[in-house]
Scaffold this motif. Structure first.
Motif, PDB file in Angstrom:
ATOM      1  N   VAL A   1       4.523  -3.664  -6.182  1.00  0.00           N
ATOM      2  CA  VAL A   1       3.487  -2.745  -6.654  1.00  0.00           C
ATOM      3  C   VAL A   1       2.701  -2.244  -5.449  1.00  0.00           C
ATOM      4  O   VAL A   1       2.467  -2.985  -4.497  1.00  0.00           O
ATOM      5  CB  VAL A   1       2.549  -3.425  -7.673  1.00  0.00           C
ATOM      6  N   ALA A   2       2.302  -0.982  -5.497  1.00  0.00           N
ATOM      7  CA  ALA A   2       1.468  -0.399  -4.444  1.00  0.00           C
ATOM      8  C   ALA A   2       0.118  -0.006  -5.020  1.00  0.00           C
ATOM      9  O   ALA A   2       0.048   0.581  -6.102  1.00  0.00           O
ATOM     10  CB  ALA A   2       2.151   0.831  -3.844  1.00  0.00           C
TER      11      ALA A   2
ATOM     12  N   THR B   1      10.106   3.086  -0.033  1.00  0.00           N
ATOM     13  CA  THR B   1       8.788   3.398   0.530  1.00  0.00           C
ATOM     14  C   THR B   1       7.922   4.017  -0.559  1.00  0.00           C
ATOM     15  O   THR B   1       8.282   5.046  -1.148  1.00  0.00           O
ATOM     16  CB  THR B   1       8.910   4.367   1.707  1.00  0.00           C
ATOM     17  N   PHE B   2       6.788   3.413  -0.819  1.00  0.00           N
ATOM     18  CA  PHE B   2       5.883   3.893  -1.868  1.00  0.00           C
ATOM     19  C   PHE B   2       5.211   5.186  -1.432  1.00  0.00           C
ATOM     20  O   PHE B   2       4.627   5.272  -0.353  1.00  0.00           O
ATOM     21  CB  PHE B   2       4.812   2.844  -2.179  1.00  0.00           C
ATOM     22  N   ASP B   3       5.279   6.204  -2.296  1.00  0.00           N
ATOM     23  CA  ASP B   3       4.593   7.465  -2.022  1.00  0.00           C
ATOM     24  C   ASP B   3       3.427   7.702  -2.978  1.00  0.00           C
ATOM     25  O   ASP B   3       2.756   8.732  -2.910  1.00  0.00           O
ATOM     26  CB  ASP B   3       5.571   8.644  -2.096  1.00  0.00           C
ATOM     27  N   ALA B   4       3.172   6.735  -3.867  1.00  0.00           N
ATOM     28  CA  ALA B   4       2.071   6.848  -4.814  1.00  0.00           C
ATOM     29  C   ALA B   4       1.775   5.461  -5.384  1.00  0.00           C
ATOM     30  O   ALA B   4       2.641   4.577  -5.353  1.00  0.00           O
ATOM     31  CB  ALA B   4       2.430   7.820  -5.951  1.00  0.00           C
TER      32      ALA B   4
ATOM     33  N   LYS C   1       0.849  -1.188   0.000  1.00  0.00           N
ATOM     34  CA  LYS C   1       0.000   0.000   0.000  1.00  0.00           C
ATOM     35  C   LYS C   1       0.887   1.241   0.000  1.00  0.00           C
ATOM     36  O   LYS C   1       2.040   1.192   0.443  1.00  0.00           O
ATOM     37  CB  LYS C   1      -0.915   0.017   1.236  1.00  0.00           C
ATOM     38  N   VAL C   2       0.348   2.326  -0.492  1.00  0.00           N
ATOM     39  CA  VAL C   2       1.081   3.589  -0.428  1.00  0.00           C
ATOM     40  C   VAL C   2       1.418   3.891   1.028  1.00  0.00           C
ATOM     41  O   VAL C   2       0.565   3.773   1.912  1.00  0.00           O
ATOM     42  CB  VAL C   2       0.248   4.730  -1.040  1.00  0.00           C
ATOM     43  N   GLY C   3       2.657   4.254   1.281  1.00  0.00           N
ATOM     44  CA  GLY C   3       3.129   4.492   2.641  1.00  0.00           C
ATOM     45  C   GLY C   3       3.873   3.309   3.221  1.00  0.00           C
ATOM     46  O   GLY C   3       4.614   3.463   4.197  1.00  0.00           O
ATOM     47  N   GLU C   4       3.691   2.132   2.631  1.00  0.00           N
ATOM     48  CA  GLU C   4       4.419   0.951   3.098  1.00  0.00           C
ATOM     49  C   GLU C   4       5.795   0.874   2.425  1.00  0.00           C
ATOM     50  O   GLU C   4       6.002   1.409   1.334  1.00  0.00           O
ATOM     51  CB  GLU C   4       3.628  -0.322   2.798  1.00  0.00           C
ATOM     52  N   THR C   5       6.698   0.183   3.109  1.00  0.00           N
ATOM     53  CA  THR C   5       8.060   0.020   2.605  1.00  0.00           C
ATOM     54  C   THR C   5       8.288  -1.418   2.166  1.00  0.00           C
ATOM     55  O   THR C   5       7.980  -2.354   2.912  1.00  0.00           O
ATOM     56  CB  THR C   5       9.090   0.390   3.686  1.00  0.00           C
TER      57      THR C   5
ATOM     58  N   ASP D   1      -4.944  -1.172  -7.892  1.00  0.00           N
ATOM     59  CA  ASP D   1      -6.258  -0.765  -8.406  1.00  0.00           C
ATOM     60  C   ASP D   1      -6.373   0.739  -8.594  1.00  0.00           C
ATOM     61  O   ASP D   1      -7.370   1.225  -9.145  1.00  0.00           O
ATOM     62  CB  ASP D   1      -7.360  -1.238  -7.459  1.00  0.00           C
ATOM     63  N   GLN D   2      -5.367   1.502  -8.174  1.00  0.00           N
ATOM     64  CA  GLN D   2      -5.440   2.960  -8.267  1.00  0.00           C
ATOM     65  C   GLN D   2      -4.472   3.549  -9.293  1.00  0.00           C
ATOM     66  O   GLN D   2      -4.349   4.762  -9.409  1.00  0.00           O
ATOM     67  CB  GLN D   2      -5.171   3.578  -6.893  1.00  0.00           C
ATOM     68  N   ILE D   3      -3.799   2.707 -10.047  1.00  0.00           N
ATOM     69  CA  ILE D   3      -2.851   3.206 -11.052  1.00  0.00           C
ATOM     70  C   ILE D   3      -3.636   3.796 -12.226  1.00  0.00           C
ATOM     71  O   ILE D   3      -4.549   3.160 -12.753  1.00  0.00           O
ATOM     72  CB  ILE D   3      -1.918   2.080 -11.522  1.00  0.00           C
ATOM     73  N   ALA D   4      -3.258   4.989 -12.633  1.00  0.00           N
ATOM     74  CA  ALA D   4      -3.997   5.721 -13.666  1.00  0.00           C
ATOM     75  C   ALA D   4      -3.326   5.594 -15.028  1.00  0.00           C
ATOM     76  O   ALA D   4      -2.138   5.269 -15.143  1.00  0.00           O
ATOM     77  CB  ALA D   4      -4.103   7.195 -13.280  1.00  0.00           C
TER      78      ALA D   4
END
Length: 431
Positions: A113-114, A86-89, A39-43, A117-120
């Protein structure tokens, strides 16, 4: 096989727990989450394991498989050599590790991948996209299909077999093979489309599916006979079809893929006109370039009732604009001395993501998290546009090829779950 999770948009990700090694490699890269999904925010932290004499290795973190955001060296003198990010997006991250002189024989990769389902999308669908393709279909309809079948031997009991050709635009042809069970009157139909390259068709690709109860049509991607000696295809590949994706790619009207896409439409249309089709089930499937044709056809022909694509090509042609690597055939950089702006504009009309919004049938897609030919971020952005039932399998140890069984979970789902259910009229499985 285990169900990973139901994502917020209804995207279903099946992920399989296995280590991220490919063939025997000096350095094996393994993420702290075996499925590679964060998830975004996870490392994400990748452990590096060396099988022989490593002092240190170089690493590069590539956002979207393209943009170098961090690089350095990792020493194996420490007890746990690692690289973290760390994912920021939402998006994907590819870790490339190399040693010695580098190159494909001296490198390993890891992926993560973070919020898949939200990748544009990297670019929106052209406003005249549908009108352009409707115009091409009108041109195709002016050319009679004129199917010609040549009876052959299937080599398998209770299966009938033919070679087939049909007419296509600009004097070109569709060439393929057709097979069906010998007994029975009506059958579900299966269109099989081919991965990239120039090669003959294996008779078993059609016959084995027919043995399982399908009216099967398998077509060449090119206007070539299907069963010439290998030398013939090498001559074509080295000659007129050398780098065929770049042929005419500076105009939507002249792209080599125009004929290929219309071939798929006509092949699907042909199956619907056969008296031995059951009138209910028409499945399209293929891998890589075949996956590209599969999803394009599903968005192109209204009779398609299910689409099954593994590591599909043709997604995210303008990916580099968004800082990520586009899918094969990577038209963005394949300008071959032509006007780059024209190539980029033409590619938008062949980007599979722009066909996806027209898909009305269930879809099964397999995506390699380590795929550098058809990178996962652009495919995920594309399939996020689907509004129908979809099952997306993120394969955490898979590159573009099926190494060490990395794609077996998808093939098992396809062959043991989806195809039998569709053949028997039960519809696509809902997990």
């Amino acid at each position: 096989m285990s169900l990973f999770k139901h994502l917020r948009t209804g995207l279903t990700c099946l992920v399989f727990l296995c280590a991220s090694a490919t063939l025997a490699q000096k350095v094996v890269v393994t993420p702290d989450k075996a499925d590679g999904v964060y998830k975004v925010g996870e490392t994400v932290t990748w452990d590096l394991a060396c099988s022989e004499g490593c002092d240190s290795v170089r690493y590069i973190l590539k956002k979207g498989g393209l943009t170098d955001i961090k690089h350095g060296d990792v020493s194996f003198n420490s007890s746990t050599p690692q690289v973290s990010y760390t994912f920021d997006a939402p998006g994907t991250m590819l870790l490339e590790v190399s040693w010695g002189k580098g190159g494909w024989g001296n490198r390993s990769v890891g992926g993560a991948v973070a919020n898949p389902d939200q990748i544009a999308l990297s670019a929106q669908k052209p406003k005249d996209f549908d009108s352009f393709w409707n115009k091409q279909l009108k041109q195709l309809k002016k050319v009679p299909a004129n199917p010609v079948l040549e009876k052959g031997e299937s080599g398998v009991d209770n299966v009938d077999y033919w070679k087939i050709s049909m007419d296509n635009i600009n004097g070109s042809h569709i060439q393929g093979q057709l097979a069906k069970p010998s007994a029975g009157e009506k059958f579900p139909a299966l269109l099989i489309v081919q991965w990239a390259g120039v090669y003959p068709l294996d008779k078993g690709w059609a016959v084995n599916r027919a043995k399982d109860g399908w009216l099967t049509l398998n077509i060449e991607a090119h206007d070539l006979p299907i069963d010439e000696p290998k030398e013939f295809y090498k001559e074509q590949s080295d000659g007129p079809l050398k780098n065929y994706p770049a042929i005419g790619n500076d105009s939507r009207e002249t792209s080599y893929f125009l004929r290929m896409y219309l071939s798929c439409y006509r092949a699907a249309q042909y199956l619907t006109k056969r008296p031995d089709w059951n009138g209910e089930t028409l499945v399209v499937m293929g891998d890589s370039q075949g996956g590209q044709q599969t999803l394009m056809t599903a968005g192109f022909h209204p009779a398609v009732t299910a689409a099954i694509a593994l590591v599909p090509a043709g997604f995210d042609m303008l990916g580099p604009v968004a800082g990520r690597k586009g899918g094969w055939p990577q038209w963005y950089g394949s300008t071959e001395g032509k006007d780059a702006a024209k190539v980029h504009e033409a590619s938008r009309y062949y980007d599979v993501a722009n066909f996806v919004t027209n898909i009305k049938c269930p879809v099964l897609v397999g995506i390699g998290l380590l795929d550098e030919t058809c990178p996962p971020e652009g495919i995920l952005a594309g399939v996020n546009q689907l509004t129908t039932h979809k099952q997306v399998m993120i394969l955490p140890t898979s590159g573009h090829q099926d190494r060490n069984g990395s794609q077996e979970p998808f093939r098992s789902e396809r062959d043991k779950v989806w195809l039998p259910a569709l053949r028997d009229g039960k519809g696509a499985p809902v997990h």
